[in-house]
Design a protein around this motif. Structure first.
Motif, PDB file in Angstrom:
ATOM      1  N   PHE A 332       0.878  -1.071  -0.163  1.00 51.17           N
ATOM      2  CA  PHE A 332      -0.041   0.009   0.068  1.00 51.17           C
ATOM      3  C   PHE A 332       0.761   1.235  -0.147  1.00 51.17           C
ATOM      4  CE2 PHE A 332      -2.567   3.295   2.463  1.00 51.17           C
ATOM      5  CZ  PHE A 332      -3.663   3.331   1.584  1.00 51.17           C
ATOM      6  N   THR A 333       0.649   1.952  -0.949  1.00 50.02           N
ATOM      7  CA  THR A 333       1.610   3.508  -1.094  1.00 50.02           C
ATOM      8  C   THR A 333       0.839   4.559  -0.192  1.00 50.02           C
ATOM      9  OG1 THR A 333       0.207   4.153  -3.011  1.00 50.02           O
ATOM     10  CG2 THR A 333       1.917   2.582  -3.204  1.00 50.02           C
ATOM     11  N   ASN A 334      -0.176   4.197   0.425  1.00 51.70           N
ATOM     12  CA  ASN A 334      -0.914   5.494   1.091  1.00 51.70           C
ATOM     13  C   ASN A 334      -1.553   6.561  -0.083  1.00 51.70           C
ATOM     14  OD1 ASN A 334      -2.269   6.678   3.052  1.00 51.70           O
ATOM     15  ND2 ASN A 334      -0.544   7.989   3.699  1.00 51.70           N
ATOM     16  N   GLY A 335      -1.712   5.885  -1.460  1.00 51.43           N
ATOM     17  CA  GLY A 335      -2.080   6.641  -2.492  1.00 51.43           C
ATOM     18  C   GLY A 335      -3.456   6.920  -2.636  1.00 51.43           C
ATOM     19  N   PHE A 336      -3.885   7.152  -3.857  1.00 51.21           N
ATOM     20  CA  PHE A 336      -5.549   7.272  -4.037  1.00 51.21           C
ATOM     21  C   PHE A 336      -5.927   6.277  -5.095  1.00 51.21           C
ATOM     22  CE2 PHE A 336      -3.428  10.881  -2.263  1.00 51.21           C
ATOM     23  CZ  PHE A 336      -4.360  11.263  -1.168  1.00 51.21           C
ATOM     24  N   SER A 337      -5.525   6.447  -6.303  1.00 51.30           N
ATOM     25  CA  SER A 337      -6.187   5.826  -7.388  1.00 51.30           C
ATOM     26  C   SER A 337      -5.351   5.933  -8.564  1.00 51.30           C
ATOM     27  CB  SER A 337      -7.670   6.113  -7.906  1.00 51.30           C
ATOM     28  OG  SER A 337      -8.070   5.372  -8.999  1.00 51.30           O
ATOM     29  N   ASP A 338      -5.095   4.954  -9.603  1.00 51.50           N
ATOM     30  CA  ASP A 338      -4.626   4.969 -10.801  1.00 51.50           C
ATOM     31  C   ASP A 338      -5.519   5.777 -11.791  1.00 51.50           C
ATOM     32  OD1 ASP A 338      -6.547   2.834 -10.668  1.00 51.50           O
ATOM     33  OD2 ASP A 338      -5.209   1.471 -11.789  1.00 51.50           O
ATOM     34  N   HIS A 339      -6.571   6.192 -11.358  1.00 56.15           N
ATOM     35  CA  HIS A 339      -7.365   7.001 -12.390  1.00 56.15           C
ATOM     36  C   HIS A 339      -7.624   8.321 -11.710  1.00 56.15           C
ATOM     37  CE1 HIS A 339      -9.003   3.899 -15.289  1.00 56.15           C
ATOM     38  NE2 HIS A 339      -8.207   3.314 -14.451  1.00 56.15           N
ATOM     39  N   PHE A 340      -7.659   9.581 -12.381  1.00 56.73           N
ATOM     40  CA  PHE A 340      -8.154  10.538 -11.989  1.00 56.73           C
ATOM     41  C   PHE A 340      -9.574  10.917 -11.994  1.00 56.73           C
ATOM     42  CE2 PHE A 340      -3.725  12.696 -13.396  1.00 56.73           C
ATOM     43  CZ  PHE A 340      -3.370  12.541 -11.963  1.00 56.73           C
ATOM     44  N   PRO A 341     -10.242  11.386 -11.070  1.00 56.24           N
ATOM     45  CA  PRO A 341     -11.888  11.579 -11.291  1.00 56.24           C
ATOM     46  C   PRO A 341     -12.018  12.644 -12.465  1.00 56.24           C
ATOM     47  CG  PRO A 341     -10.989  11.819  -8.922  1.00 56.24           C
ATOM     48  CD  PRO A 341      -9.683  12.032  -9.932  1.00 56.24           C
ATOM     49  N   VAL A 342     -13.197  12.553 -13.124  1.00 55.90           N
ATOM     50  CA  VAL A 342     -13.687  13.483 -13.888  1.00 55.90           C
ATOM     51  C   VAL A 342     -15.153  14.195 -13.412  1.00 55.90           C
ATOM     52  CG1 VAL A 342     -12.640  12.533 -15.801  1.00 55.90           C
ATOM     53  CG2 VAL A 342     -14.780  11.681 -15.141  1.00 55.90           C
ATOM     54  N   TYR A 343     -15.219  15.200 -14.036  1.00 56.73           N
ATOM     55  CA  TYR A 343     -16.666  16.138 -13.444  1.00 56.73           C
ATOM     56  C   TYR A 343     -17.166  16.998 -14.384  1.00 56.73           C
ATOM     57  CZ  TYR A 343     -13.384  19.718 -12.717  1.00 56.73           C
ATOM     58  OH  TYR A 343     -12.348  20.991 -12.783  1.00 56.73           O
ATOM     59  N   VAL A 344     -18.366  17.253 -14.330  1.00 50.55           N
ATOM     60  CA  VAL A 344     -19.234  18.407 -14.981  1.00 50.55           C
ATOM     61  C   VAL A 344     -19.857  19.054 -14.058  1.00 50.55           C
ATOM     62  CG1 VAL A 344     -19.193  17.126 -17.072  1.00 50.55           C
ATOM     63  CG2 VAL A 344     -21.275  16.985 -15.527  1.00 50.55           C
ATOM     64  N   TYR A 345     -19.909  20.534 -14.421  1.00 47.84           N
ATOM     65  CA  TYR A 345     -20.773  21.310 -13.579  1.00 47.84           C
ATOM     66  C   TYR A 345     -22.077  21.495 -14.320  1.00 47.84           C
ATOM     67  CZ  TYR A 345     -16.396  22.856 -11.121  1.00 47.84           C
ATOM     68  OH  TYR A 345     -15.586  22.822 -10.376  1.00 47.84           O
TER      69      TYR A 345
END
Length: 358
Positions: A332-345
């Motif tokens: 475990f790297t204490n990281g997050f994900s191998d993908h960035f999230p995406v979003y729209v407003y």
């Protein structure tokens, strides 16, 4: 990712359009997002699925402590997506690579999200790895009216045996009183090579299109958002030829689909995941044509983005510049994900109470 200079106002409210020299209109804004949570598995061995092959189960020491850190890291990211602009976490967020509803309950009950009172829509998928998709929504903002899961039937091109993969999730409801539909996807991977695996994603796109068509046959003006980790770029056949997603809002036909991530990928070279020093934009959010009408008395598309804050990026070593993933080299790297999230407003004009009172 390019950043824009915004004027921030009170919670969920922003003045963004200067109609003329004398008048400024105020708008309400919400974030709709998608995030691949990278193998969010619990620490319990489920004999009905192959969860023992997950990175979490492969860890031998301090597994429970690591699980708590992973959950907290996921909650941190979700709490911040779009918050620079809206001062709120997403009203709605699709997620994938989760083992079960229990891990999502842990995420939404993290102190960073508990006050948002997220509801969860989840079905178990037939995926051999035991990973599912789901939708989280703030109960005070979105009311679910129906939910359904749609199975993708695909077969191995040599053995003709059924390949068990993720279902597609359809959730319909009302965002502060306005009806809309959300489809959450996690299409088949590129295992075996992009070309060999391509028909599987084309099949996934056809299923997605059938869901959209069925909604539009009931209501041609249906507001539909389809999102997910497609394991294909915006320029691949599944998105370009099957969904026929357009890059130019003005060219989106009635019942058509707009994909704001095409230009991000083609013109700006942006991505959400990296492999062998090449960026891919597998994570996308697409909207049907009614979201593009400039009728701001209803929820309207405003802008899309990739949530790639500095803390989500690997700073050193072989994977410098890549998304800072949670698991690597058996640990475990204490990281997050191998993908960035995406979003729209999505934005909607506020009623002028002064004029209404006259």
């Amino acid at each position: 990712m390019k950043h824009f200079n915004y004027l921030l106002f009170a919670l969920l409210f922003i003045s963004i359009i200067n109609v003329n020299a004398q008048e400024k209109k105020k708008f309400k804004i919400h974030t709709v997002a998608f995030y691949n949570l990278e193998n969010l598995f619990d620490t319990i061995n489920d004999p009905t699925k192959n969860d023992e092959a997950s990175p979490m189960m492969e860890i031998k020491a301090n597994r429970q402590e690591i699980y708590k850190k992973k959950v907290h890291n996921m909650a941190r990211v979700i709490s911040e997506i779009g918050s620079d602009f809206t001062r709120n976490s997403p009203a709605i967020i699709g997620v994938c690579e989760i083992e079960n509803v229990n891990v999502l309950e842990d995420v939404v009950n993290d102190p960073l999200l508990l006050g948002k009172d997220y509801g969860i829509v989840h079905f178990n998928s037939p995926d051999n790895r035991g990973i599912d998709v789901a939708l989280l929504y703030q109960k005070k903002l979105f009311q679910v009216t129906s939910r359904s899961t749609h199975t993708l039937k695909i077969y191995d091109d040599e053995t003709r045996k059924r390949i068990n993969t993720r279902d597609q999730l359809l959730v319909s409801g009302e965002l502060e009183g306005e009806k809309m539909h959300f489809i959450v996807n996690h299409w088949p991977s590129r295992r075996g090579g992009e070309a060999r695996s391509r028909p599987k994603r084309v099949a996934a796109a056809k299923l997605n299109k059938r869901i959209i068509d069925s909604l539009q046959s009931i209501d041609p003006y249906a507001k539909i958002i389809t999102m997910g980790d497609l394991n294909d770029d915006p320029t691949n056949a599944s998105v370009k030829d099957v969904l026929k997603a357009e890059r130019n809002k003005k060219k989106v036909d009635f019942k058509g689909i707009y994909n704001p991530y095409i230009d991000m990928f083609k013109k700006e070279g942006l991505g959400t995941t990296a492999y062998r020093d090449a960026w891919s934009l597998f994570d996308q959010i697409m909207l049907t044509e009614p979201f593009l009408k400039k009728d701001y008395t209803n929820w309207t598309y405003y802008r899309a983005g990739i949530f790639n804050k500095n803390y989500l990026v690997n700073k050193k070593g072989r994977w410098e510049g890549y998304p800072l993933r949670s698991f690597a080299d058996g640990g475990f790297t204490n990281g997050f994900s191998d993908h960035f999230p995406v979003y729209v407003y999505l934005i909607k004009e506020l009623e002028d109470k002064k004029n209404n009172d006259k």
